[in-house]
Design a protein around this motif. Sequence first.
Motif, PDB file in Angstrom:
ATOM      1  N   VAL A  23       0.675  -1.247  -0.053  1.00 47.16           N
ATOM      2  CA  VAL A  23       0.414  -0.438  -0.071  1.00 47.16           C
ATOM      3  C   VAL A  23       0.925   1.347   0.195  1.00 47.16           C
ATOM      4  O   VAL A  23       0.673   2.270  -0.668  1.00 47.16           O
ATOM      5  CB  VAL A  23      -1.280   0.300   1.247  1.00 47.16           C
ATOM      6  N   GLY A  24       1.874   1.376   1.033  1.00 46.94           N
ATOM      7  CA  GLY A  24       2.956   2.520   1.436  1.00 46.94           C
ATOM      8  C   GLY A  24       3.325   2.853  -0.539  1.00 46.94           C
ATOM      9  O   GLY A  24       3.781   4.399  -0.916  1.00 46.94           O
ATOM     10  N   VAL A  25       4.176   1.131  -1.471  1.00 46.43           N
ATOM     11  CA  VAL A  25       4.322   1.337  -2.943  1.00 46.43           C
ATOM     12  C   VAL A  25       3.910   1.871  -3.285  1.00 46.43           C
ATOM     13  O   VAL A  25       4.034   2.699  -4.117  1.00 46.43           O
ATOM     14  CB  VAL A  25       4.957   0.113  -2.570  1.00 46.43           C
ATOM     15  N   PHE A  26       2.224   1.759  -3.828  1.00 46.08           N
ATOM     16  CA  PHE A  26       1.464   1.937  -4.616  1.00 46.08           C
ATOM     17  C   PHE A  26       1.062   3.170  -4.282  1.00 46.08           C
ATOM     18  O   PHE A  26       1.378   4.124  -5.200  1.00 46.08           O
ATOM     19  CB  PHE A  26       0.680   0.681  -4.524  1.00 46.08           C
ATOM     20  N   VAL A  27       0.747   3.596  -3.428  1.00 44.19           N
ATOM     21  CA  VAL A  27       0.556   4.996  -2.944  1.00 44.19           C
ATOM     22  C   VAL A  27       1.636   5.912  -3.252  1.00 44.19           C
ATOM     23  O   VAL A  27       1.303   7.387  -3.841  1.00 44.19           O
ATOM     24  CB  VAL A  27       0.329   5.520  -1.464  1.00 44.19           C
ATOM     25  N   ASP A  28       3.022   6.013  -3.228  1.00 41.69           N
ATOM     26  CA  ASP A  28       4.319   6.759  -3.765  1.00 41.69           C
ATOM     27  C   ASP A  28       4.481   6.921  -5.264  1.00 41.69           C
ATOM     28  O   ASP A  28       4.876   7.629  -5.774  1.00 41.69           O
ATOM     29  CB  ASP A  28       5.201   6.113  -3.110  1.00 41.69           C
ATOM     30  N   PHE A  29       4.510   5.157  -5.792  1.00 42.61           N
ATOM     31  CA  PHE A  29       4.288   5.178  -7.083  1.00 42.61           C
ATOM     32  C   PHE A  29       3.051   6.304  -8.249  1.00 42.61           C
ATOM     33  O   PHE A  29       3.595   6.692  -8.627  1.00 42.61           O
ATOM     34  CB  PHE A  29       4.196   3.717  -7.479  1.00 42.61           C
ATOM     35  N   PHE A  30       1.479   6.693  -7.481  1.00 44.38           N
ATOM     36  CA  PHE A  30       1.128   7.227  -8.012  1.00 44.38           C
ATOM     37  C   PHE A  30       1.109   8.520  -7.875  1.00 44.38           C
ATOM     38  O   PHE A  30       1.384   9.470  -9.008  1.00 44.38           O
ATOM     39  CB  PHE A  30      -0.560   6.437  -7.624  1.00 44.38           C
ATOM     40  N   LEU A  31       1.677   8.835  -6.389  1.00 45.47           N
ATOM     41  CA  LEU A  31       1.693   9.829  -6.280  1.00 45.47           C
ATOM     42  C   LEU A  31       3.422  10.947  -6.602  1.00 45.47           C
ATOM     43  O   LEU A  31       3.225  11.837  -7.248  1.00 45.47           O
ATOM     44  CB  LEU A  31       1.883  10.289  -4.746  1.00 45.47           C
ATOM     45  N   PHE A  32       3.945  10.206  -6.967  1.00 49.30           N
ATOM     46  CA  PHE A  32       5.925  10.406  -7.521  1.00 49.30           C
ATOM     47  C   PHE A  32       4.966   9.984  -9.113  1.00 49.30           C
ATOM     48  O   PHE A  32       5.478  11.848  -9.648  1.00 49.30           O
ATOM     49  CB  PHE A  32       6.333   9.584  -6.922  1.00 49.30           C
ATOM     50  N   PHE A  33       4.921   9.588 -10.224  1.00 52.91           N
ATOM     51  CA  PHE A  33       4.386   9.569 -11.172  1.00 52.91           C
ATOM     52  C   PHE A  33       3.139  10.284 -11.499  1.00 52.91           C
ATOM     53  O   PHE A  33       2.743  10.644 -12.646  1.00 52.91           O
ATOM     54  CB  PHE A  33       4.283   8.062 -11.518  1.00 52.91           C
ATOM     55  N   HIS A  34       2.703  11.404 -10.544  1.00 48.88           N
ATOM     56  CA  HIS A  34       1.007  12.254 -11.059  1.00 48.88           C
ATOM     57  C   HIS A  34       0.128  10.937 -11.619  1.00 48.88           C
ATOM     58  O   HIS A  34      -0.602  11.883 -13.010  1.00 48.88           O
ATOM     59  CB  HIS A  34       1.631  13.355 -11.768  1.00 48.88           C
ATOM     60  N   LEU A  35       0.158   9.832 -11.402  1.00 46.36           N
ATOM     61  CA  LEU A  35      -0.857   9.270 -11.842  1.00 46.36           C
ATOM     62  C   LEU A  35      -2.214   9.513 -11.543  1.00 46.36           C
ATOM     63  O   LEU A  35      -3.263   8.410 -11.217  1.00 46.36           O
ATOM     64  CB  LEU A  35      -0.711   7.464 -11.757  1.00 46.36           C
TER      65      LEU A  35
END
Length: 211
Positions: free
Chosen positions: A84-96
Amino acid sequence: MKYTIKLIFFFIGLILFSYGIAMAIQVKYLGISPWDVLNLALYDQFGLTIGTWNIIVGFLLITCTFFINRRFINIGTFLNAVLVGVFVDFFLFFHLLPHTTNTIIDLVLLLIGILLMGIGGGMYSAAGIGAGPRDGLMLSLSDITGLSISRVRIIMECMVLLVGLTMGGPVFIFTFIYTFIQSPIYQKSYLACKRWLERYLHKYEKRKFVS
C-alpha cells in the motif's frame, strides 16, 4: 490455481485501495481519513514519503498485534503493509492521478477516492490472504477487550486523529465522516467479492473433479 485467483483479487484490491488513498491525498484540504492525517503529519514533520510512513506505521501496528494476538498476522498482513505504501508513493510520484481544480470537481474526486478505498478494501479482504495491519490490531483488541469491532475501530481512529491533529495533520469535515461513507461500501464490496470468489472456486473445483 485456486490460490493464484485469490492472489489476483488481493493485488487488484490493494491497487484500488492505494489509488483511492492517493486520490484523497490530492484533495486533502477537504479532509482525509484519520490514518492518512497521521501519515501526512509525520511526512510534514520528518520528511521521507507518505508511503514510507504508511509502511512504518503498518509495521508498528503489526508489532503491537504480535504481542496481543499473533494469530491475526500472516503473509498478507506484511504484503499489505508494504505494498500500500509503495503503490501510494508510485501514484503520487508519477502524477498518475486526476488534476485538482479547487472546485466542486475536487469533491467528486474525493468521493471517487473513498469509493475506490471501500471497493479495494473489500476485495483484498475477501481474498482471504490476510488482514491488513490496522484490521489485525483492531481484531486483536476486540478479541482481548470484548468490545465490538466497530467500537474498537472508532476508538482507534479517534486516537490516531488526535495524534495527527496535534502534529499538524490536515483535518476538515470529510475526516469526521470518512468511516460512515467508506464502511458501508467496504461491507458491500467484501460480501459481493466473497460470494463471487466462493462461486467461482466452487465451479473450478467441480470442473477439476469431473476432469
